[in-house]
Write an enzyme that holds these catalytic residues in place. Structure first.
Site, PDB file in Angstrom:
ATOM      1  N   GLU A  54       0.847  -1.188   0.000  1.00 25.27           N
ATOM      2  CA  GLU A  54       0.000   0.000   0.000  1.00 25.27           C
ATOM      3  C   GLU A  54       0.880   1.234   0.000  1.00 25.27           C
ATOM      4  O   GLU A  54       1.982   1.240   0.553  1.00 25.27           O
ATOM      5  CB  GLU A  54      -0.926  -0.002   1.213  1.00 25.27           C
ATOM      6  CG  GLU A  54      -1.826   1.228   1.354  1.00 25.27           C
ATOM      7  CD  GLU A  54      -2.669   1.490   0.115  1.00 25.27           C
ATOM      8  OE1 GLU A  54      -2.401   2.495  -0.563  1.00 25.27           O
ATOM      9  OE2 GLU A  54      -3.577   0.691  -0.172  1.00 25.27           O
ATOM     10  N   TYR A 129      -6.360  -1.255  11.078  1.00 24.68           N
ATOM     11  CA  TYR A 129      -6.250  -2.055   9.854  1.00 24.68           C
ATOM     12  C   TYR A 129      -4.867  -2.687   9.732  1.00 24.68           C
ATOM     13  O   TYR A 129      -4.728  -3.836   9.297  1.00 24.68           O
ATOM     14  CB  TYR A 129      -6.570  -1.196   8.636  1.00 24.68           C
ATOM     15  CG  TYR A 129      -8.025  -1.199   8.263  1.00 24.68           C
ATOM     16  CD1 TYR A 129      -8.465  -1.785   7.088  1.00 24.68           C
ATOM     17  CD2 TYR A 129      -8.982  -0.620   9.090  1.00 24.68           C
ATOM     18  CE1 TYR A 129      -9.806  -1.800   6.747  1.00 24.68           C
ATOM     19  CE2 TYR A 129     -10.317  -0.626   8.772  1.00 24.68           C
ATOM     20  CZ  TYR A 129     -10.729  -1.220   7.589  1.00 24.68           C
ATOM     21  OH  TYR A 129     -12.063  -1.245   7.264  1.00 24.68           O
ATOM     22  N   ILE A 213     -22.135  12.029  -3.480  1.00 26.75           N
ATOM     23  CA  ILE A 213     -21.078  12.818  -2.842  1.00 26.75           C
ATOM     24  C   ILE A 213     -21.443  14.298  -2.850  1.00 26.75           C
ATOM     25  O   ILE A 213     -21.283  15.006  -1.849  1.00 26.75           O
ATOM     26  CB  ILE A 213     -19.731  12.580  -3.542  1.00 26.75           C
ATOM     27  CG1 ILE A 213     -19.275  11.132  -3.327  1.00 26.75           C
ATOM     28  CG2 ILE A 213     -18.665  13.543  -3.016  1.00 26.75           C
ATOM     29  CD1 ILE A 213     -18.015  10.766  -4.081  1.00 26.75           C
ATOM     30  N   GLU A 216     -24.357  14.929  -0.394  1.00 23.09           N
ATOM     31  CA  GLU A 216     -23.925  14.809   1.004  1.00 23.09           C
ATOM     32  C   GLU A 216     -23.120  16.019   1.454  1.00 23.09           C
ATOM     33  O   GLU A 216     -23.341  16.549   2.550  1.00 23.09           O
ATOM     34  CB  GLU A 216     -23.116  13.522   1.172  1.00 23.09           C
ATOM     35  CG  GLU A 216     -23.991  12.274   1.098  1.00 23.09           C
ATOM     36  CD  GLU A 216     -23.199  10.990   0.982  1.00 23.09           C
ATOM     37  OE1 GLU A 216     -23.789   9.922   1.202  1.00 23.09           O
ATOM     38  OE2 GLU A 216     -21.985  11.047   0.660  1.00 23.09           O
ATOM     39  N   ARG A 239     -29.243  10.843 -10.049  1.00 20.14           N
ATOM     40  CA  ARG A 239     -29.631  10.048 -11.219  1.00 20.14           C
ATOM     41  C   ARG A 239     -29.407   8.562 -10.938  1.00 20.14           C
ATOM     42  O   ARG A 239     -28.398   8.168 -10.378  1.00 20.14           O
ATOM     43  CB  ARG A 239     -28.803  10.476 -12.435  1.00 20.14           C
ATOM     44  CG  ARG A 239     -29.125   9.726 -13.717  1.00 20.14           C
ATOM     45  CD  ARG A 239     -28.484  10.435 -14.902  1.00 20.14           C
ATOM     46  NE  ARG A 239     -27.036  10.480 -14.776  1.00 20.14           N
ATOM     47  CZ  ARG A 239     -26.210   9.565 -15.308  1.00 20.14           C
ATOM     48  NH1 ARG A 239     -26.702   8.535 -15.977  1.00 20.14           N
ATOM     49  NH2 ARG A 239     -24.901   9.682 -15.172  1.00 20.14           N
ATOM     50  N   GLY A 296     -17.762  12.263 -10.263  1.00 20.89           N
ATOM     51  CA  GLY A 296     -17.458  10.864 -10.534  1.00 20.89           C
ATOM     52  C   GLY A 296     -16.045  10.476 -10.149  1.00 20.89           C
ATOM     53  O   GLY A 296     -15.219  11.316  -9.781  1.00 20.89           O
ATOM     54  N   THR A 345     -18.278   0.148  -0.695  1.00 16.21           N
ATOM     55  CA  THR A 345     -17.378  -0.576   0.204  1.00 16.21           C
ATOM     56  C   THR A 345     -17.897  -1.965   0.571  1.00 16.21           C
ATOM     57  O   THR A 345     -17.143  -2.943   0.493  1.00 16.21           O
ATOM     58  CB  THR A 345     -17.125   0.253   1.477  1.00 16.21           C
ATOM     59  OG1 THR A 345     -16.423   1.443   1.122  1.00 16.21           O
ATOM     60  CG2 THR A 345     -16.298  -0.525   2.489  1.00 16.21           C
ATOM     61  N   HIS A 471     -44.267   0.441  17.807  1.00 10.49           N
ATOM     62  CA  HIS A 471     -44.990   1.713  17.925  1.00 10.49           C
ATOM     63  C   HIS A 471     -44.561   2.461  19.190  1.00 10.49           C
ATOM     64  O   HIS A 471     -44.399   1.856  20.245  1.00 10.49           O
ATOM     65  CB  HIS A 471     -46.494   1.432  17.965  1.00 10.49           C
ATOM     66  CG  HIS A 471     -47.321   2.676  18.017  1.00 10.49           C
ATOM     67  ND1 HIS A 471     -47.555   3.464  16.905  1.00 10.49           N
ATOM     68  CD2 HIS A 471     -47.954   3.283  19.058  1.00 10.49           C
ATOM     69  CE1 HIS A 471     -48.304   4.485  17.257  1.00 10.49           C
ATOM     70  NE2 HIS A 471     -48.554   4.401  18.561  1.00 10.49           N
TER      71      HIS A 471
END
Length: 498
Positions: A54, A129, A213, A216, A239, A296, A345, A471
């Site tokens: 990475e 991670y 995106i 938001e 869309r 995009g 994800t 309820h």
């Protein structure tokens, strides 16, 4: 499925393997985002010797910057959701007055404090991670990975040192990057990467894009007090989502003070003393402190050496794979956004899990892309699962029944907020099967996640109706919608250009 894949068949795992050769790794993965880390851990649990590389960590990505955890953890879902939480408190504080809370002094918003808390959290997750990989016995390399041959990966470290490793299988999980429009002055704009790490809070924002995106960030910045102009090319934002729910989102955005500019594009950005002058294709001029491009994303595949090795990719750079995530080179596989199948994800996690199961678990397993739930974390959020009304009408031979419920949430009756919750079920009239569900309102993603299980299991409308509701709750509306709103003839393509 968004794109054509290679013809599939039961994968021959011996194909592409040199008989008798001893490899450094059973699997080497390029990219330690959500998909890469999941594939590494699961493959290791099946007994494989796994290496993964990475790029160095930083909140803002580039061709040479990334970080363990990938886009979702570092510069996507997680930090964005933190900002959504932060933005939501502005409205909550206003709504609290009618619930007896006296706010006698001005409430100030501290952007830098929230930003630091966000950074602290992604640093924490980055460390988690890394520990997950280490605990699974996966060897992590920091550097840029390239494919040298069908069974060899080259890793260039920070100091320029090149390391070479052989692997029986190679998995590409390099994700995607935000795109920029080709307009004059585009260098003055930012992408979502930078938007999550701005040093100064933007008091005036222009956002180009109508996807999740864009919507938001419009909600985030407006919720924190910014003046926001949202510019998009269609009549409605989002869309691909249900048209009725798109209209609900647009109404909510406007109701919270966001200025919408439908059927509009940006023509030019110009730096001025007062900020950035934004000129639209209609000649309208806006002034902004920040211009966000949410137009995009494109697959991260340019620097992988795919052409030299012969890995097939499409015009957008997406790696072409079969239904088992295998490329045309038998030893090379790919999962996640770099394949541009369904860029979420949880989908990358699914693809990675099934890749490991196929290659190292002894069970050939194909990802299932049907009835995957989505959420748009605008304020209030939108969440959907299954078919939209338009998709159902086009794909169903018989009639389609539409059930809707529009109501004022109990909380709003006290707070005085004028914002309706809208819920919708799409049902096959012949089979009574629930084909899709949508909700726009508080807690929509939490509620629709449960509905997704029912739809995935093939639940009928009668089974929804026979379920006792909780309820008082908004969720109970999904099991109390008895009267159909309309019946639509199926098997025809809806006329919509929204």
């Amino acid at each position: 499925m968004a794109r054509k894949m290679l013809n599939d068949g039961e994968p021959d795992l011996k194909k592409g393997e040199e008989q008798g050769k001893v490899y450094d790794f059973d699997l080497f993965i390029i990219g330690a985002g959500s998909g890469g880390v999941r594939a590494a851990r699961f493959s290791s649990n099946f007994g494989a010797k796994v290496g993964i590389c990475e790029l160095p960590f930083h909140p803002i990505s580039s061709e040479t910057i990334g970080g363990v955890g990938g886009t979702c953890v570092i510069r996507g879902c997680v930090p964005k959701k933190i900002l959504v939480y932060g933005a939501s408190y502005g409205g909550e504080l206003q709504d609290a007055r009618n619930f007896g809370w006296e706010l006698n002094e001005n409430v100030d918003f501290n952007w830098k404090k929230l930003l630091q808390k966000k950074t602290d959290e992604i640093n924490r997750l980055n460390g988690i991670y890394k520990r997950l990989l280490s605990n699974a016995g996966v060897k992590l390399f920091e550097g840029e990975g390239k494919i040298a041959s069908p069974n060899e990966v080259e890793v260039t470290q920070l100091d320029g040192t090149k390391l070479s490793y052989s692997a029986k299988h190679i998995l590409i999980a390099t994700g995607s990057r935000a795109q920029r429009p080709n307009i004059p002055g585009q260098e003055l704009g930012i992408t979502s990467d930078e938007a999550l790490s701005l040093e100064e809070f933007p008091k005036r924002a222009v956002i180009l894009g109508g996807g999740y995106i864009a919507v938001e960030f419009a909600s985030i910045w407006r919720g924190m007090g910014s003046s926001v102009n949202l510019v998009f090319r269609k009549e409605l934002p989002l869309r691909g989502f249900d048209d009725e729910m798109r209209a609900v989102v647009a109404r909510n955005l406007e109701g919270r003070g966001i200025n919408l500019h439908p059927r509009t594009n940006l023509a030019q950005l110009i730096k001025t003393e007062d900020g950035i002058k934004v000129i639209t294709d209609h000649g309208e001029e806006l002034i902004a402190d920040v211009v966000l491009f949410a137009t995009g994303r494109s697959p991260n595949s340019k620097r992988l050496n795919l052409e030299k090795v012969g890995v097939e990719f499409d015009k957008a750079g997406a790696i072409v794979v079969d239904e088992y995530s295998r490329t045309n080179i038998p030893s090379i596989w790919a999962v996640g956004d770099v394949t541009n199948r369904l860029n979420l994800t949880p989908v990358a996690l699914m693809e990675a899990s099934l890749f490991a199961k196929t290659v190292f678990g002894g069970q050939a397993s194909k990802p299932d892309y049907n009835d995957i739930p989505y959420a748009v974390f605008c304020i209030p959020p939108l969440s959907v699962v299954g078919l939209s009304e338009e998709q159902a009408v086009e794909q169903t031979k018989g009639d389609v029944l539409i059930f809707t419920s529009t109501f004022n949430p109990m909380k709003n009756t006290i707070s005085g907020r004028q914002e309706k919750t809208v819920m919708k079920l799409v049902v096959d009239a012949q089979t009574d099967k629930v084909l899709g569900a949508s909700m726009c309102g508080p807690d929509a993603p939490e509620i629709v996640q449960g509905i997704a299980i029912a739809i995935k299991c093939g639940a009928t409308k009668a089974q929804f109706d026979s379920t006792v509701g909780i309820h008082p709750s908004s969720a109970e509306e999904f099991v109390t919608m008895r009267s159909e709103t309309r019946r639509v003839t199926g098997g025809v393509k809806p006329k919509t250009n929204l």
